[in-house]
Design a protein around this motif. Structure first.
Motif, PDB file in Angstrom:
ATOM      1  N   VAL A 177      -5.354   6.679  -2.928  1.00 18.34           N
ATOM      2  CA  VAL A 177      -6.159   5.389  -2.862  1.00 18.34           C
ATOM      3  C   VAL A 177      -6.913   5.235  -3.839  1.00 18.34           C
ATOM      4  O   VAL A 177      -7.168   4.061  -4.669  1.00 18.34           O
ATOM      5  CB  VAL A 177      -6.777   5.482  -1.442  1.00 18.34           C
ATOM      6  N   LYS A 178      -7.764   5.949  -4.361  1.00 19.96           N
ATOM      7  CA  LYS A 178      -8.470   6.084  -5.416  1.00 19.96           C
ATOM      8  C   LYS A 178      -7.948   5.858  -6.863  1.00 19.96           C
ATOM      9  O   LYS A 178      -8.234   4.937  -7.712  1.00 19.96           O
ATOM     10  CB  LYS A 178      -9.667   6.999  -5.505  1.00 19.96           C
TER      11      LYS A 178
ATOM     12  N   ALA B 158      -4.993  -2.931  -6.914  1.00 19.88           N
ATOM     13  CA  ALA B 158      -5.337  -4.023  -6.364  1.00 19.88           C
ATOM     14  C   ALA B 158      -6.481  -4.816  -7.383  1.00 19.88           C
ATOM     15  O   ALA B 158      -6.437  -6.171  -7.534  1.00 19.88           O
ATOM     16  CB  ALA B 158      -5.996  -3.768  -4.973  1.00 19.88           C
ATOM     17  N   SER B 159      -7.165  -4.152  -7.996  1.00 18.56           N
ATOM     18  CA  SER B 159      -8.243  -4.593  -8.829  1.00 18.56           C
ATOM     19  C   SER B 159      -7.664  -5.273 -10.027  1.00 18.56           C
ATOM     20  O   SER B 159      -8.066  -6.259 -10.705  1.00 18.56           O
ATOM     21  CB  SER B 159      -9.347  -3.551  -9.323  1.00 18.56           C
TER      22      SER B 159
ATOM     23  N   TYR C  93      -6.603   3.802   3.517  1.00 13.01           N
ATOM     24  CA  TYR C  93      -6.738   2.845   2.600  1.00 13.01           C
ATOM     25  C   TYR C  93      -8.128   2.607   2.109  1.00 13.01           C
ATOM     26  O   TYR C  93      -8.412   1.841   1.137  1.00 13.01           O
ATOM     27  CB  TYR C  93      -6.025   1.706   2.647  1.00 13.01           C
ATOM     28  N   ASP C  94      -9.182   2.861   2.756  1.00 16.22           N
ATOM     29  CA  ASP C  94     -10.419   2.814   2.552  1.00 16.22           C
ATOM     30  C   ASP C  94     -10.955   1.185   2.347  1.00 16.22           C
ATOM     31  O   ASP C  94     -11.293   0.678   1.566  1.00 16.22           O
ATOM     32  CB  ASP C  94     -10.940   3.161   1.096  1.00 16.22           C
TER      33      ASP C  94
ATOM     34  N   PRO D 216       0.882  -1.204   0.044  1.00 12.94           N
ATOM     35  CA  PRO D 216      -0.002  -0.268   0.085  1.00 12.94           C
ATOM     36  C   PRO D 216       0.996   1.331  -0.050  1.00 12.94           C
ATOM     37  O   PRO D 216       0.600   2.207  -0.604  1.00 12.94           O
ATOM     38  CB  PRO D 216      -0.760   0.000   1.107  1.00 12.94           C
TER      39      PRO D 216
ATOM     40  N   ASN E 235     -13.967  -0.746   1.302  1.00 15.66           N
ATOM     41  CA  ASN E 235     -14.398  -0.625  -0.302  1.00 15.66           C
ATOM     42  C   ASN E 235     -13.290  -1.610  -1.074  1.00 15.66           C
ATOM     43  O   ASN E 235     -13.582  -2.295  -1.953  1.00 15.66           O
ATOM     44  CB  ASN E 235     -14.040   0.613  -0.813  1.00 15.66           C
ATOM     45  N   LEU E 236     -12.197  -1.556  -0.373  1.00 13.90           N
ATOM     46  CA  LEU E 236     -11.130  -2.504  -0.909  1.00 13.90           C
ATOM     47  C   LEU E 236     -11.459  -4.021  -1.033  1.00 13.90           C
ATOM     48  O   LEU E 236     -11.481  -4.688  -1.999  1.00 13.90           O
ATOM     49  CB  LEU E 236      -9.627  -2.238  -0.239  1.00 13.90           C
TER      50      LEU E 236
ATOM     51  N   SER F  66     -14.646  -5.004  -3.253  1.00 15.47           N
ATOM     52  CA  SER F  66     -14.171  -4.996  -4.599  1.00 15.47           C
ATOM     53  C   SER F  66     -13.629  -6.284  -5.004  1.00 15.47           C
ATOM     54  O   SER F  66     -13.771  -6.819  -5.844  1.00 15.47           O
ATOM     55  CB  SER F  66     -13.487  -3.852  -5.160  1.00 15.47           C
TER      56      SER F  66
ATOM     57  N   LEU G  67      -6.371   1.257  -5.282  1.00 19.75           N
ATOM     58  CA  LEU G  67      -7.431   0.549  -5.594  1.00 19.75           C
ATOM     59  C   LEU G  67      -7.432  -0.123  -6.752  1.00 19.75           C
ATOM     60  O   LEU G  67      -7.773  -1.001  -7.168  1.00 19.75           O
ATOM     61  CB  LEU G  67      -8.771   1.169  -5.110  1.00 19.75           C
ATOM     62  N   LYS G  68      -7.007   0.732  -7.688  1.00 22.40           N
ATOM     63  CA  LYS G  68      -6.987   0.173  -9.322  1.00 22.40           C
ATOM     64  C   LYS G  68      -5.914  -0.797  -9.367  1.00 22.40           C
ATOM     65  O   LYS G  68      -6.147  -1.819 -10.259  1.00 22.40           O
ATOM     66  CB  LYS G  68      -6.756   1.361 -10.013  1.00 22.40           C
TER      67      LYS G  68
END
Length: 498
Positions: free
Chosen positions: A174-175, A182-183, A222-223, A160, A226-227, A230, A179-180
């Motif tokens: 993070v956004k 990790a996705s 790190y939200d 992270p 939502n992490l 998703s 997060l991208k």
């Protein structure tokens, strides 16, 4: 008279409504607990946490920019031309070595704190495909494909903390980045078992040229909700380690968990936690990370694998103490594991088979002093303990905590270890037990008296009390296991003897 007719009409409508609802399956009647199953002792594991614990032993492969700089934590300003593998990293060699070591899977590091990514990410230019190589680098793709080919579990380490990104520490990071990333990683393979997050609190770094210190609050930055949401939608069996708060860090990086080790806990993942907590409110099982070589997490010139005895000790003190073991073996600058590492990993697999591969309990006569009353379709007899079926278990009645299990053989057996496994689908229960051996089935000798505390998913007890000395073992005709204390009626699904 009108009131009587009205009442009769309402009664008829009521009867019709109930009948219709029953026919529509809106009302059903079932007998309460027909199988006489024990009530759970909360907390209990989720399905993905249970599958994760069953992985038990898996590899860590630290590889990236640090492999070529000799650093452990890159600053984030490393020149892309420094990353120079002669060919695509040989992920299939890594996975085969892990399989030969007796592991069930592995985690490949694809982004460390320096922010350098080993796949063609859309989130940053700081990735392996901007290094001027004559071939594309996509480690997560190659690693997932190799793992699926060889029947191994797989997952990825993604830091992270990003010491390269200008966005780190700001609202955009993070956004737009983490997060991208990790996705993107969740798209590789069909059944990832773990995503590993580390080093999450920030510090000094390059940060796009700012060269400053940036710290954040990992518990909120790190939200995580939502992490997790998703990633679980894409990879439902993927446990989120560290920041994701589905598995905890044992905390010593030395290959051991506490002699007493509970899976329940109430603290967050950050910080050492070798024992768990008997009264924890959530299921938070421990993972122990350790180095299989004598230098850093990344490869360094002159390193060598640890001794076979030390690696086996790690296994006994982690997998054998209700934790999982993630053991690191770093690839070198060729993108492959060094020959000495591959040899040592194969030796470890052979040793595990020699010492823990033949279960003498499968041929034992097994009895229990207490047995729970059978249900309509389930029994709780002692023979469930050596039927090689993790879905059957032995149990006592609700008001019975103390009980004795005895295994016996007609001819003497030489034994070194006893392993116990609780039926943790209904929670962790056992707080204390004793093990005794007998040469004649009449006279008994206590063994490893200072180690018989908690059980959990798996507990392996060396009968000589040592995790470093294999010894000559003991010639026995019987082994007696006594449950002394438990949070509720004890449940065991397997007893093994090696």
């Amino acid at each position: 008279m009108r009131k009587i007719y009205s009442s009769l009409l309402m009664l008829a409508l009521s009867s019709f409504s109930l009948e219709t609802m029953a026919q529509g399956n809106l009302i059903s009647q079932t007998l309460e607990n027909p199988d006489n199953e024990p009530a759970p002792v909360f907390p209990v594991p989720s399905a993905r946490q249970l599958a994760w614990q069953e992985t038990e032993f898996y590899a860590f492969f630290h590889y990236g920019m640090n492999t070529y700089t000799g650093k452990e934590w890159g600053y984030g300003n490393e020149s892309l031309s420094t990353f120079r593998p002669p060919k695509h990293p040989n992920c299939e060699q890594w996975v085969q070595a892990a399989k030969d070591a007796g592991m069930k899977g592995g985690i490949a590091v694809v982004k460390h704190h320096d922010g350098f990514c080993l796949w063609p990410t859309k989130t940053t230019e700081h990735n392996a495909n901007n290094c001027g190589l004559s071939f594309e680098v996509n480690v997560p793709k190659a690693y997932a494909e190799a793992s699926e080919k060889l029947g191994m579990k797989y997952g990825f380490y993604i830091s992270p903390w990003d010491r390269n990104s200008a966005h780190y520490g700001k609202d955009t990071y993070v956004k737009e980045v983490f997060l991208k990333q990790a996705s993107e990683l969740a798209e590789y393979g069909h059944d990832q078992f773990e995503m590993w997050f580390d080093g999450a609190n920030g510090g000094d770094g390059y940060y796009g040229g700012a060269n400053e210190v940036r710290n954040i609050d990992a518990s909120t930055y790190y939200d995580v909700p939502n992490l997790a949401d998703s990633i679980h939608k894409m990879q439902p069996n993927c446990v989120m380690w560290g920041v994701g708060d589905e598995a905890r860090w044992i905390g010593n990086e030395a290959g051991w968990a506490g002699v007493t080790n509970w899976s329940p806990e109430y603290k967050p993942a950050r910080g050492p936690n070798e024992n768990g907590n008997e009264n924890g409110w959530r299921w938070f099982p421990g993972e122990s990370d350790a180095k299989g070589t004598n230098m850093g997490w990344f490869w360094h010139a002159g390193e060598s694998p640890r001794s076979l005895n030390e690696l086996f000790k790690f296994y006994l003190e982690t997998v054998g103490r209700n934790a999982t073991l993630i053991l690191n073996f770093p690839p070198d600058q060729s993108g492959e594991l060094p020959k000495a590492t591959v040899t040592r990993m194969k030796e470890l697999g052979q040793l595990l088979k020699e010492r823990l591969g033949t279960d003498l309990a499968l041929d034992a006569k097994i009895e229990a002093s207490e047995t729970r009353k059978a249900g309509a379709k389930r029994t709780y007899v002692a023979t469930n303990l050596n039927d090689n079926d993790k879905d059957t278990y032995w149990a006592t009645d609700d008001d019975v905590i103390e009980s004795t299990i005895t295994l016996s053989w007609d001819a003497p057996k030489t034994v070194h270890y006893v392993a116990l496994m609780e039926y943790i689908k209904k929670g962790q229960r056992i707080k204390s037990f004793t093990i005794e051996t007998s040469q004649d089935g009449t006279n008994w000798t206590p063994r490893a008296t200072d180690q018989c505390t908690t059980v959990g998913y798996k507990r392996i007890i060396p009968l000589n009390g040592s995790t470093t000395e294999y010894g000559n073992g003991y010639s026995v005709k019987a082994i007696r296991i006594t449950i002394n204390d438990s949070k509720a009626c004890p449940l065991l699904h397997t007893v093994s003897v090696f």
